[in-house]
Design a protein around this motif. Structure first.
Motif, PDB file in Angstrom:
ATOM      1  N   CYS A   1       0.819  -1.216   0.000  1.00 54.99           N
ATOM      2  CA  CYS A   1       0.000   0.000   0.000  1.00 54.99           C
ATOM      3  C   CYS A   1       0.854   1.268   0.000  1.00 54.99           C
ATOM      4  O   CYS A   1       1.934   1.301   0.576  1.00 54.99           O
ATOM      5  CB  CYS A   1      -0.894  -0.002   1.239  1.00 54.99           C
ATOM      6  SG  CYS A   1      -1.908  -1.498   1.318  1.00 54.99           S
ATOM      7  N   PRO A   2       0.323   2.327  -0.622  1.00 56.53           N
ATOM      8  CA  PRO A   2       1.116   3.548  -0.798  1.00 56.53           C
ATOM      9  C   PRO A   2       1.102   4.452   0.428  1.00 56.53           C
ATOM     10  O   PRO A   2       0.101   4.544   1.134  1.00 56.53           O
ATOM     11  CB  PRO A   2       0.380   4.252  -1.954  1.00 56.53           C
ATOM     12  CG  PRO A   2      -1.049   3.821  -1.791  1.00 56.53           C
ATOM     13  CD  PRO A   2      -1.017   2.423  -1.251  1.00 56.53           C
ATOM     14  N   ALA A   3       2.225   5.131   0.653  1.00 56.72           N
ATOM     15  CA  ALA A   3       2.281   6.149   1.699  1.00 56.72           C
ATOM     16  C   ALA A   3       3.088   7.332   1.182  1.00 56.72           C
ATOM     17  O   ALA A   3       4.296   7.237   1.003  1.00 56.72           O
ATOM     18  CB  ALA A   3       2.909   5.587   2.973  1.00 56.72           C
ATOM     19  N   GLY A   4       2.384   8.434   0.944  1.00 50.39           N
ATOM     20  CA  GLY A   4       3.067   9.649   0.495  1.00 50.39           C
ATOM     21  C   GLY A   4       3.469  10.531   1.664  1.00 50.39           C
ATOM     22  O   GLY A   4       4.284  11.426   1.509  1.00 50.39           O
ATOM     23  N   THR A   5       2.858  10.275   2.823  1.00 48.56           N
ATOM     24  CA  THR A   5       3.132  11.079   4.012  1.00 48.56           C
ATOM     25  C   THR A   5       3.085  10.161   5.234  1.00 48.56           C
ATOM     26  O   THR A   5       2.510   9.062   5.164  1.00 48.56           O
ATOM     27  CB  THR A   5       2.044  12.155   4.232  1.00 48.56           C
ATOM     28  OG1 THR A   5       0.777  11.479   4.401  1.00 48.56           O
ATOM     29  CG2 THR A   5       1.936  13.108   3.037  1.00 48.56           C
ATOM     30  N   PRO A   6       3.641  10.615   6.355  1.00 50.09           N
ATOM     31  CA  PRO A   6       3.520   9.811   7.586  1.00 50.09           C
ATOM     32  C   PRO A   6       2.057   9.536   7.945  1.00 50.09           C
ATOM     33  O   PRO A   6       1.725   8.429   8.409  1.00 50.09           O
ATOM     34  CB  PRO A   6       4.204  10.686   8.640  1.00 50.09           C
ATOM     35  CG  PRO A   6       5.245  11.450   7.854  1.00 50.09           C
ATOM     36  CD  PRO A   6       4.584  11.738   6.533  1.00 50.09           C
ATOM     37  N   ALA A   7       1.159  10.502   7.710  1.00 50.12           N
ATOM     38  CA  ALA A   7      -0.256  10.284   8.037  1.00 50.12           C
ATOM     39  C   ALA A   7      -0.826   9.156   7.193  1.00 50.12           C
ATOM     40  O   ALA A   7      -1.605   8.321   7.681  1.00 50.12           O
ATOM     41  CB  ALA A   7      -1.044  11.575   7.809  1.00 50.12           C
TER      42      ALA A   7
END
Lengths: 329, 298
Positions: free
Chosen positions: A9-15
């Protein structure tokens, strides 16, 4: 009952990383905040400290973290790419996702114990290419190009001895990934060199009264009637004229959703399911990840794929099963 | 060593006899050192002109040309895979690899790497030269600065496309067929209607790209006449002309004359303009700007 497929799964930011982990990701993938990754967008990605924190958060909850270093290092300037690999090894990411052969060679030589995956940007679409990367760089997994149909994936898996990962949701490249210069032709910036395609810095919308025109660089990519939602002018999703007819020649502004095909994808011998979208916000990531978690669990249990309710987040775009449907070609 | 002129593979679906006669004329009349022969774009086209390949190669070699066999850029099925294995196994000539699979099959003996393989930096270049690559035609988006860095320390000879439409993308889908409302599997070979590519314009009718079957190319013609001297000083050893229906014998002569400084670049451009008709030039990639741009040197 089939083999349990891993959900990447993608994560562009810590949130977004927290959202993905909390909603059932087996793996999150991310990039550093520079040109070393193929989603080099303003406001996205991780610095070293954020990656360190993200690794603790994910690992504490049984989730792995992959780092994409999947652009092609600039001639005469390999420093940022080598440093990304060195830092990935030092921080303890679970795998790096690479496309460039020189960089694969560097990682193999300098950090033999750092697990390596082959990025979709390497466009490895046949057994001899894939086996080359396995033999030369001991890659443990290959992310397959989005141009292969399910029967082609099944046939390929019989000829290779390496895990495969396929895209099941999100943006869809219709050209062979890593081999497309359309963006740099119009804007000077490309996926391979700069980690961007059809960059926002080159996008303009011009209100001409009766129509809204979207432009990339100097070129009109689409035009919309009054009241019609003006989509983002990704070059290959634009409307163009050939033979006197205007059409979405390369691809309609669709995005991929292969949820209904997960049983066939599992039967084709695929190890991991990838969700595109490091540019998406945390709420969107949470919803897509939790939906695909339910779908993957159902397939693993031998049940039908449930209704996922993802229609609301398609950003006005239609959905396609892409190359997985024969009619796509 | 002074730089050499190469003629890239014909990228379009020309009628078999046109294809054959084109190469016969190149053999007899064109002042080029190297000629690439073979299909880089669509494997469905090959059977039509395949019967002429031996004659073409023989004629070119008898004329003193170096012949290099080109191979497919995107290999998607078992038939294409097997054809590539056969080509790379049997070849007595140099072979140009246009996919990583071909690089792997050619490793351990001298070979050429074509513009469809991503050689962006010295690490990748060294990896391939260590395994037998002797010549590399650079990806189209690399410009002067990358050439300079790559030439700093390599045993390989580098080649750059200096003339013709730029190959910008390749796909598993055929946009020529799609434009004619046909499927790729039953395409009726409609790409043969457009021997320099099918024009694609914006909604404002501005020419932008051309479609060549599964390949998408620039509408503009790359033209690096004004940059030839600088590239020769850098150490680029091969200049590639990509074939079009324009008189390629005349095109080759123009480039040769500029290389020998017998004519100036602006005079060359004027002559080239007459040959190709109402199509703009581009050289932006060389100068590190938009690929479509033409940066005037005068």
């Amino acid at each position: 009952m089939s083999e349990k497929m891993e959900l990447v799964c993608p994560a562009g930011t810590p949130a977004s990383l927290h959202a993905a982990v909390d909603n059932g990701a087996d793996v999150v993938y991310l990039g550093f905040r520079d040109e070393t990754n193929a989603r080099n967008f303003p406001g996205l990605n991780f610095n070293r400290k954020e990656l360190e924190d993200g690794l603790i958060y994910a690992h504490d909850r049984g989730c792995q973290v992959y780092l994409a270093v999947n652009t092609f290092p600039e001639a005469g300037n390999f420093g940022p790419w080598h440093k990304a690999i060195d830092d990935a090894a030092a921080l303890g990411v679970d795998s790096v996702i690479l496309a460039d052969i020189g960089l694969l060679d560097y990682a193999t030589t300098k950090h033999p114990n750092l697990r390596r995956h082959l990025s979709v940007q390497a466009s490895a679409s046949n057994p001899d290419s894939i086996n080359f990367y396995v033999d030369a760089f001991d890659v443990k997994r290959v992310v397959l190009p989005r141009v292969l149909s399910i029967p082609e994936i099944a046939a390929l898996n019989k000829e290779i001895a390496v895990e495969t990962e396929v895209f099941v949701f999100g943006g869809l490249c219709v050209m062979a990934e890593g081999r497309c210069q359309l963006s740099s032709y119009a804007t000077g910036e490309s996926p391979n060199i700069n980690g961007v395609c059809s960059p926002a810095s080159h996008v303009r919308y011009e209100d001409e009264g009766d129509r809204m025109v979207s432009k990339l660089g100097e070129f009109t990519i689409n035009a919309f009637a009054e009241g019609e939602a003006a989509g983002y002018p990704t070059l290959c999703k634009g409307r163009f004229v050939t033979g006197g007819k205007a059409s979405y020649l390369f691809e309609e502004p669709t995005s991929l959703n292969a949820a209904s095909m997960l049983p066939q994808i599992a039967a084709a011998g695929v190890t991991a399911l990838k969700i595109e979208g490091r540019q998406r916000g945390r709420a969107n990531v949470a919803q897509v990840v939790s939906a695909f978690r339910r779908a993957a669990d159902a397939v693993h249990a031998g049940e039908a794929v449930p209704e996922l309710g993802l229609e609301a987040i398609t950003e006005g775009q239609a959905k396609t099963a892409g190359a997985y449907e024969k009619s796509w070609r | 060593m002074s730089a050499k002129l190469a003629l890239g593979p014909v990228l379009f679906n020309w009628k078999p006899e046109v294809w054959r006669d084109f190469y016969f004329r190149i053999a007899d009349e064109a002042d080029v050192d190297t000629v690439y022969v073979g299909e880089a774009v669509c494997s469905k086209r090959t059977p039509f002109y395949a019967p002429h390949i031996p004659d073409v190669i023989e004629r070119l070699q008898e004329a003193g040309k170096e012949v290099i066999l080109s191979t497919l850029a995107l290999i998607m099925n078992a038939r294409e895979m097997n054809e590539l294995r056969e080509t790379t196994k049997d070849a007595e000539m140099l072979v140009e690899a246009n996919d990583v699979s071909a690089c792997a099959l050619l490793a351990g003996r001298p070979h050429v790497i074509g513009p469809y393989v991503n050689v962006y930096n010295e690490g990748t270049l060294k990896y391939f030269t260590d395994r037998g690559a002797t010549r590399v035609c650079l990806p189209v988006e690399l410009g002067h600065d990358a050439m300079d860095a790559l030439l700093a320390n390599t045993p390989a000879e580098l080649e750059v496309q200096v003339f013709g439409r730029l190959p910008l993308a390749i796909s598993a889908r055929c946009y020529h067929a799609r434009s004619h409302m046909l499927h790729k599997d039953s395409c009726q070979f409609v790409c043969d209607q457009d021997p320099d590519g099918m024009e694609l314009a914006t909604l404002d009718h501005e020419p932008f790209l051309v479609v060549n079957g599964v390949q998408t190319m620039s509408h503009s013609y790359q033209n690096l006449t004004a940059e030839l001297a600088q590239m020769q000083d850098l150490g680029i050893q091969h200049f590639r002309l990509s074939p079009h229906t324009a008189d390629m014998v005349a095109v080759a002569k123009i480039y040769r004359d500029v290389m020998k400084t017998e004519i100036a670049a602006d005079e060359a451009d004027e002559q080239l303009g007459t040959l190709i008709g109402d199509v703009p030039f581009s050289n932006g990639y060389y100068h590190g700007v938009n690929g479509v741009d033409f940066v005037s040197q005068t």
